[in-house]
Scaffold this active site. Structure first.
Site, PDB file in Angstrom:
ATOM      1  N   GLU A 152     117.006  -8.343 -18.943  1.00  0.00           N
ATOM      2  CA  GLU A 152     116.408  -9.287 -19.890  1.00  0.00           C
ATOM      3  C   GLU A 152     115.488 -10.286 -19.201  1.00  0.00           C
ATOM      4  O   GLU A 152     115.687 -11.495 -19.273  1.00  0.00           O
ATOM      5  CB  GLU A 152     117.516  -9.971 -20.692  1.00  0.00           C
ATOM      6  CG  GLU A 152     118.252  -8.926 -21.512  1.00  0.00           C
ATOM      7  CD  GLU A 152     119.330  -9.467 -22.431  1.00  0.00           C
ATOM      8  OE1 GLU A 152     120.020 -10.411 -22.042  1.00  0.00           O
ATOM      9  OE2 GLU A 152     119.451  -8.923 -23.541  1.00  0.00           O
ATOM     10  N   GLU A 159     123.942  -1.129 -22.379  1.00  0.00           N
ATOM     11  CA  GLU A 159     124.971  -1.948 -23.036  1.00  0.00           C
ATOM     12  C   GLU A 159     125.154  -1.382 -24.434  1.00  0.00           C
ATOM     13  O   GLU A 159     124.196  -1.048 -25.106  1.00  0.00           O
ATOM     14  CB  GLU A 159     124.545  -3.416 -23.142  1.00  0.00           C
ATOM     15  CG  GLU A 159     124.413  -4.084 -21.793  1.00  0.00           C
ATOM     16  CD  GLU A 159     123.918  -5.539 -21.870  1.00  0.00           C
ATOM     17  OE1 GLU A 159     124.115  -6.193 -22.904  1.00  0.00           O
ATOM     18  OE2 GLU A 159     123.325  -5.979 -20.883  1.00  0.00           O
TER      19      GLU A 159
HETATM   20  C1  GAL Z   1     122.927  -8.617 -23.784  1.00  0.00           C
HETATM   21  C2  GAL Z   1     122.881  -9.145 -22.373  1.00  0.00           C
HETATM   22  C3  GAL Z   1     124.244  -9.420 -21.821  1.00  0.00           C
HETATM   23  C4  GAL Z   1     125.055 -10.182 -22.821  1.00  0.00           C
HETATM   24  C5  GAL Z   1     125.136  -9.423 -24.098  1.00  0.00           C
HETATM   25  C6  GAL Z   1     125.863 -10.157 -25.184  1.00  0.00           C
HETATM   26  O1  GAL Z   1     121.735  -8.799 -24.419  1.00  0.00           O
HETATM   27  O2  GAL Z   1     122.206  -8.272 -21.528  1.00  0.00           O
HETATM   28  O3  GAL Z   1     124.107 -10.130 -20.633  1.00  0.00           O
HETATM   29  O4  GAL Z   1     124.440 -11.391 -23.068  1.00  0.00           O
HETATM   30  O5  GAL Z   1     123.856  -9.226 -24.595  1.00  0.00           O
HETATM   31  O6  GAL Z   1     127.124 -10.535 -24.854  1.00  0.00           O
END
Ligand code: GAL
Length: 993
Positions: free
Chosen positions: A423, A502
Site C-alpha cells: 500500500e 490478503e
Molecule cells: C490491508 C492492509 C493491511 C491491513 C488490512 C486491514 O489493506 O494491507 O495492512 O490494514 O488491510 O486490516
C-alpha cells in the site's frame, strides 16, 4: 530556524557516515559480542538541541536503565509515553519530509569492553538489526553515522573509533523522521532499539558475504555460489558433508555454478536442509541450504516444477508485552502452530521479520513471501500527492530498503517471492526497486499488490477480492476489465499467476466463506491461493485503573488519532488462543480430501499436496451412534502421490435404528514431527449413515378457550400466559430475539455489497439493525388460550417507531411424558434488511444452582455459522458456559452451535434441563447459544472488562443465523448465507433433569 539536530530527522537519506553495504545475515565463526542488555536511557519530548550526551565523559548516573532490545513505550509503565495505533492515517501532519517538533527522542548509552585480541581484527563492525525509526550513532564521543529503515539491518564500521578495554556507545533514536512516511503500516507505532545490537570482529581475509543460490531439477541439485571476499580469503572451501561435496576455490574467479548430484529437494512440505560450510583463510560460515527452483511458467507459479497453492497467513511481529521484540521460543511455537493448522505459507507483512524467523521457516517448512519495509498508505488521504513512491527525492531511500531486504535474506530456501512493500501507491521508485531485484535475483519473482496493471511485477496480486471476482480472475470466461486495468492491461494480468496477498479479514468473529475461496483454487490452476489477513491480534496487555488485565487496542492509550480495534483482526487472539476461524481454516485447507462412495463402500482419498506423498499419514475411522463411539479402526494403508487419488474400502458400518449413525475418517500423522505428535489430525470427513427416522408430526389440537394463562403443564408453570418455572426453577421466556451483538464484520461499511440485495453500500448491517430496532424489541400480547393439555399465546413484536412487526405464536403442550414447545415466527411485510438471527431466548436466573455447563449432540465442538461450518462435526460435546464464548477483543456475537439435536443444561455437573430439537418440515435444525450475557449487554461493551456482572444464564435457540462474511475489510456475507426475514418454526421437547 530548525537546529541541525531537528533538520537531521527530515532528511530522506536512508543512511549516513560509516554505514556499510547490506549483506546476508550469516552464521559465522568470527568473534561477536552481543550488546543486548541494560542500557542507560533518557527520553526527551522533542529533539534535544545538543548531543552532549554522546561525549565520553558525560555523566548519565541520573538516567534510567532500559533493556535492549525493547520499545520504550512498552517500558516504564507509561513513563516513556504510550503506543499509538493507526491503520492508514499518519499520526502526524502529512508534511513530507518533515515531522513535528514534538518528536520523542530516546538517548541510549552503554559501555562495552573490547577484547584485547580484537586488535587483530581487520574491522570492527557494529550491527543494529532493528531500530524505529531513525537513529544516530556515536562511539567514544565520535559520531559514526546514522540510519533509518526500522525493520532492516544496519552495520557500521567502527574500527577507527574503538580501543581495547572500555568503550562507550551512544545512540539517539527519534520516534518520527522522514522515514516514518515510508513506514505507515497498519500496526502500533513502537519506537526504540527493538532488535539485537551486535559487535563483530571482521577478520583480515574474512568472507564478507556468501550467497548459495540453489536449483533442483530431475532429482539433481545445483549450486550457483557467490562469494564476496578479497583475494586473501582464498582458498575458500565449500563442504556439504552429507552429500560428500567438497569444492575448493583458490581465487574469486574459480567460483562458478556446479552440479551437486542427487539430492532431496526442499519444499514447504518436506523442508529438507543440508548443512554447508564455506570456509576461507580466516572465517568459516555455516549455512543450511535447501535445493529448489522457483519459476513462473505461463500463468503458473511453480517450485521444482510443481504448482504451489498458498494456504498462507499474513504474519506481523507482535506480542502483547514485547511488541515487535523477537522471542525465538515463542516464534518457533507460533510457526509450529501454523503447521498444525495446515498453514503452509507466510507473507511477512509488511517488513522483514527478525532474521531468525527465516531460519525457522526453512526448517519447519513454509513458502515465504518476504516483504520489504515500505508503506505510504497515508498519502491516500491527500490524493497520493507527494507520494514518496513516485518522487525522485525518495528514490535512494526506497532502493536502500529493498537492497537491505533482499541482501539480508537471500540465502533462505523458504523465501520464494520478494515483495516490494504494501500500500505505497505506485510510481517510479517502486518500478526502480523491482528492476533492482530483477537484476540481482533472477531466481525469484517480484510481487507488489499496488502494481495493479502489472507494469513491473511478475505475479498478479489482489487483496479482498470477492468470491465471484476471484472466480472471474481465475476463469477465462469473463472479458470484463480487471480492477484499475484497461482491457490490454487486463489481458496482461491474466497471463500471470494470481494470488490473494490478503483475503478473509479475520477481525473478531469471522471470516465466512473460506471454503468458497478454496474451491476456486482447485477449479482454476491460475489461482494460487492466498494469505489470510491476518495471523494474530495485536492487543497490548495492560490493566484498567482497578487492575483488571485486558488487551488494549487503538484509543486505549489516549491517542489523538487512532483506528480502534482494527488491529485486532487475527486468527489467534492476543494471548495465542486459536479462534474458531483458525479451526475453520485448518478444515478448509486440509491437504487430504475424502469422497465417500457409499454405493460401493469405498472412500476416495485425494492428496492435494504440492509434492509429498501420504506415507507420513495413517487413516483412522470410527463409527458413532448419537455421538458415542461403537467401533473404530484403521483403513487399509495406502500411499497416495501428490495430486493423485486412490480408493480404499470402508469398514462395515453398524447402523442404529434409534440413533444417528456417523462414520468419521481422519488422516493423522503416523509419527512425530517437529511441529506435532503422532496422531495429530490433518484432515477429517464424516459420512451420515443414519437410518431414516420419522419426525413426529404436529398434533392438531381443538377445543381452545380463552384463558388467564395461569396453569401448570408437565414441568412448566405459567402465570398470566408467561412461563415462570421449568422443572421447579425460575425460567422466563421464550422471547423473540432477532438481534446479535454485531460482529466486526456486521459493523463493516465496505461498499462490496453488490451480491446481497438487503445490504446498503457504505452502511453497516449493524446500523440497519439498530435503525430497525432489532436490539430493542417490545411485545404486545394478542391472545392467550388453553386446552386441558396445552397453552397458546400470540404476541406481536415490534420496535419503537417501526411499522414492521413479527407475529409470534407459542404453543406449549404435553406430549406423553414430555413437554413440547412450538414457536411460529412470522414477519410482517416491510422489513428491509437482513436479520442477524431468528431465535427465542430463555433467561435462567442463578438461584442456588446456576446453569454453568452444557452437553449437546449436534455440531461442535466450536461455534459455527452458516458460512463457516467446515470445522464443525456432528458429535457429542460438553463445555462450561464460559468456554462456549470466545473472548474476542471487542465483545461481539459468539458461541452459536449449529444443528443441535439434544441439549442438556447442567449445574455443577448435574442435569438441570433437557431439550431436544425437532427438525422443521424442511429438515432444518436450530442452533443454540448459552451465555452469561444478552446480545444487548454484549453489544454495549467495548472490552471484555466492560461486561456487567451477571446473575443469569441466557439460552438462545436460533432457527437461523446470518452468515459472517468479511465486511470489516472486504466482501459482505454471500447471498446464499444471508438471512432474510422469513417465517420459521422452532420445536423443542423439554424435560427436567
Ligand atoms: C490491508 C492492509 C493491511 C491491513 C488490512 C486491514 O489493506 O494491507 O495492512 O490494514 O488491510 O486490516
Amino acid at each position: 530556524m530548525p537546529s541541525q539536530y531537528s533538520a537531521y530527522v527530515s532528511d530522506t537519506a536512508p543512511g549516513r557516515g560509516a554505514l556499510r553495504a547490506a549483506r546476508s545475515w550469516l552464521h559465522s565463526d568470527a568473534p561477536t559480542r552481543s550488546l543486548n542488555g541494560s542500557w542507560r536511557f533518557r527520553l526527551s519530548p522533542a529533539v534535544p538541541t545538543t548531543a552532549d550526551f554522546a561525549s565520553e565523559g558525560f555523566d548519565d548516573s541520573d538516567w534510567d536503565s532500559i533493556p535492549v532490545p525493547s520499545h520504550w513505550v512498552l517500558q516504564g509503565d507509561g513513563a516513556y509515553g504510550r503506543p499509538i495505533y493507526t491503520n492508514v492515517q499518519y499520526p502526524f501532519p502529512v508534511d513530507p519530509p518533515h515531522v513535528p517538533d514534538e518528536n520523542p527522542t530516546g538517548d541510549y548509552r552503554r559501555h562495552f569492553d573490547l577484547p584485547a585480541d580484537w586488535a587483530e581484527a581487520e574491522r570492527v563492525v557494529l550491527r543494529f538489526d532493528g531500530v524505529e525509526s531513525l537513529f544516530r550513532l556515536w562511539v567514544n564521543g565520535e559520531e559514526i553515522g546514522g540510519a533509518s529503515g526500522s525493520r532492516l539491518a544496519h552495520e557500521f564500521d567502527v574500527t577507527s573509533f574503538v580501543r581495547p578495554g572500555d568503550n562507550v556507545v551512544a545512540v539517539r533514536v527519534h520516534q518520527w523522521s522522514a522515514a516514518s512516511y515510508l513506514e505507515d503500516q497498519d500496526q502500533w507505532w513502537l519506537p526504540g532499539i527493538f532488535r539485537d545490537v551486535t559487535l563483530t570482529a571482521r577478520p583480515a581475509g574474512g568472507i564478507e558475504d556468501v550467497w548459495l543460490r540453489t536449483g533442483y531439477e530431475d532429482g539433481q541439485g545445483r549450486f550457483e555460489p557467490e562469494i564476496t571476499a578479497g583475494v586473501t580469503a582464498f582458498p575458500v572451501t565449500l563442504r556439504v558433508p552429507e552429500l560428500g561435496v567438497e569444492r575448493v576455490w583458490t581465487a574469486p574467479d574459480d567460483v562458478v555454478p556446479f552440479e551437486v548430484g542427487a539430492v532431496d529437494p526442499w519444499s514447504a512440505e518436506q523442508p529438507r536442509l543440508y548443512d554447508v560450510t564455506v570456509s576461507g583463510a580466516a572465517e568459516s560460515i555455516a549455512l543450511r541450504v535447501g535445493f529448489r527452483t522457483v519459476e513462473i511458467r505461463g500463468d503458473r507459479f511453480l517450485v521444482n516444477g510443481r504448482r504451489v497453492v498458498f494456504h498462507g497467513m499474513n504474519r506481523h511481529e507482535t506480542h502483547p508485552e514485547r511488541g515487535r521484540v523477537f522471542d525465538e521460543e515463542h516464534a518457533r511455537e507460533d510457526l509450529a502452530r501454523m503447521k498444525r493448522f495446515n498453514v503452509n505459507a507466510i507473507r511477512t507483512s509488511h517488513y522483514p521479520p527478525h532474521p531468525r524467523l527465516l531460519d525457522l521457516a526453512d526448517e519447519l517448512g513454509f513458502w515465504v513471501v518476504l516483504e520489504c519495509d515500505l508503506e505510504t498508505h497515508g498519502f491516500d488521504a491527500v490524493g497520493w500527492v507527494g507520494n514518496p513512491s513516485d518522487d525522485p527525492a525518495w528514490r535512494e531511500a526506497c532502493l536502500d530498503r529493498v537492497r537491505r531486504t533482499v541482501e539480508r535474506d537471500k540465502n533462505h530456501p523458504s523465501v520464494v517471492i520478494w515483495s516490494l512493500g504494501n500500500e505505497a501507491g505506485t510510481g517510479g521508485n517502486l518500478a526502480a526497486m523491482a528492476a533492482w531485484v530483477h537484476a540481482r535475483d533472477t531466481g525469484r519473482p517480484v510481487h507488489y499488490e499496488g502494481d495493479h496493471t502489472g507494469e513491473y511485477t511478475d505475479v498478479y496480486s489482489r487483496m479482498y477480492a470477492s468470491v465471484p471476482e476471484t472466480e472471474s480472475i481465475g476463469s477465462d470466461t469473463s472479458r470484463a476489465p480487471l480492477m484499475n486495468c484497461t482491457p490490454a492491461q487486463s489481458a496482461r494480468q491474466r497471463t500471470k499467476p494470481f494470488l490473494l496477498c490478503e483475503y478473509a479479514h479475520a477481525m473478531g468473529n469471522g471470516p465466512g466463506s473460506l471454503d468458497q475461496y478454496e474451491e476456486l483454487v482447485h477449479l482454476y490452476p491460475r489461482l494460487h491461493g492466498g494469505f489470510v489477513w491476518e495471523w494474530r491480534d495485536h492487543g497490548i496487555l495492560t490493566t484498567t485503573p482497578d487492575g483488571t488485565p485486558y488487551y488494549a487496542y487503538g484509543g486505549d492509550f489516549g491517542e489523538t488519532v487512532h483506528d480502534g480495534n482494527f488491529v485486532m483482526d487475527g486468527m489467534l487472539l492476543s494471548d495465542d488462543v486459536p479462534t474458531p476461524s483458525l479451526h475453520e481454516f485448518k478444515a478448509v485447507a486440509q491437504p487430504v480430501r475424502f469422497t465417500f462412495d457409499s454405493g460401493t463402500g469405498h472412500v476416495e482419498v485425494t492428496s492435494l499436496r504440492h509434492s509429498a506423498d501420504t506415507s507420513d499419514l495413517r487413516l483412522r475411522w470410527r463409527v458413532e451412534h448419537d455421538g458415542t463411539v461403537v467401533d473404530s479402526g484403521d483403513l487399509k494403508s495406502l500411499v497416495v502421490a501428490a495430486g493423485e487419488s486412490a480408493r480404499v474400502p470402508l469398514p462395515e458400518v453398524p447402523v442404529a435404528h434409534d440413533a444417528e449413525t456417523w462414520l468419521t475418517v481422519d488422516a493423522v500423522l503416523a509419527a512425530d514431527t517437529a511441529w506435532a505428535s503422532a496422531g495429530h489430525v490433518i484432515a477429517t470427513a464424516q459420512l451420515d449413515c443414519s437410518a431414516r427416522r420419522p419426525v413426529p408430526g404436529v398434533r392438531r389440537r381443538t377445543g381452545w378457550r380463552p384463558s388467564d394463562g395461569t396453569l401448570t403443564l408437565g414441568i412448566a408453570d405459567f402465570a398470566e400466559g408467561s412461563l415462570v418455572r421449568l422443572g421447579g426453577r425460575p425460567v422466563t421466556g421464550p422471547r423473540l430475539e432477532l438481534f446479535r451483538a454485531p460482529t466486526d464484520n456486521d459493523e463493516g461499511v465496505s461498499d462490496e455489497v453488490e451480491e446481497s440485495d438487503a445490504a446498503v453500500a457504505g452502511v453497516s448491517a449493524a446500523a440497519l439493525w439498530r435503525r430497525d430496532g432489532l436490539d430493542r424489541l417490545t411485545a404486545r400480547r394478542v391472545s392467550v388460550e388453553r386446552t386441558d393439555e396445552a397453552l397458546r399465546t400470540v404476541s406481536k413484536v415490534s420496535a419503537a417507531n417501526s411499522g414492521s412487526s413479527v407475529t409470534v405464536e407459542t404453543v406449549w403442550s404435553v406430549e406423553g411424558d414430555e413437554l413440547e414447545l412450538r414457536v411460529e415466527i412470522e414477519p410482517s411485510r416491510g422489513w428491509r434488511t437482513v436479520w442477524p438471527r431468528i431465535g427465542i431466548r430463555f433467561d435462567l436466573p442463578d438461584g442456588t444452582a446456576p446453569v454453568d455447563g452444557a452437553e449437546w449432540f449436534g455440531l461442535g465442538p466450536l461455534e459455527s455459522y452458516p458460512d463457516s461450518l467446515r470445522a464443525a462435526r456432528t458429535g457429542r460435546f460438553s463445555a462450561a458456559v464460559r468456554d462456549l464464548s470466545v473472548d474476542y477483543a471487542r465483545p461481539q456475537e459468539t458461541g452459536h452451535r449449529s444443528q443441535v439435536r439434544r441439549l442438556t443444561l447442567t449445574s455443577a455437573g448435574s442435569e438441570v434441563l433437557r431439550l431436544s430439537a425437532v427438525p422443521d418440515l424442511r429438515g432444518r435444525r436450530p442452533g443454540f447459544t448459552l451465555s452469561r450475557h444478552t446480545p444487548q449487554q454484549i453489544a454495549r461493551a467495548a472490552h471484555p472488562f466492560e461486561l456487567p456482572d451477571s446473575t443469569t444464564t441466557h439460552l438462545i435457540v436460533d432457527a437461523a443465523q446470518h452468515g459472517l462474511g468479511s465486511r470489516a475489510c472486504g466482501p459482505d456475507v454471500r447471498p446464499e448465507f444471508a438471512l432474510r426475514p422469513e417465517s420459521r418454526t422452532i420445536r423443542l421437547r423439554l424435560s427436567a433433569g
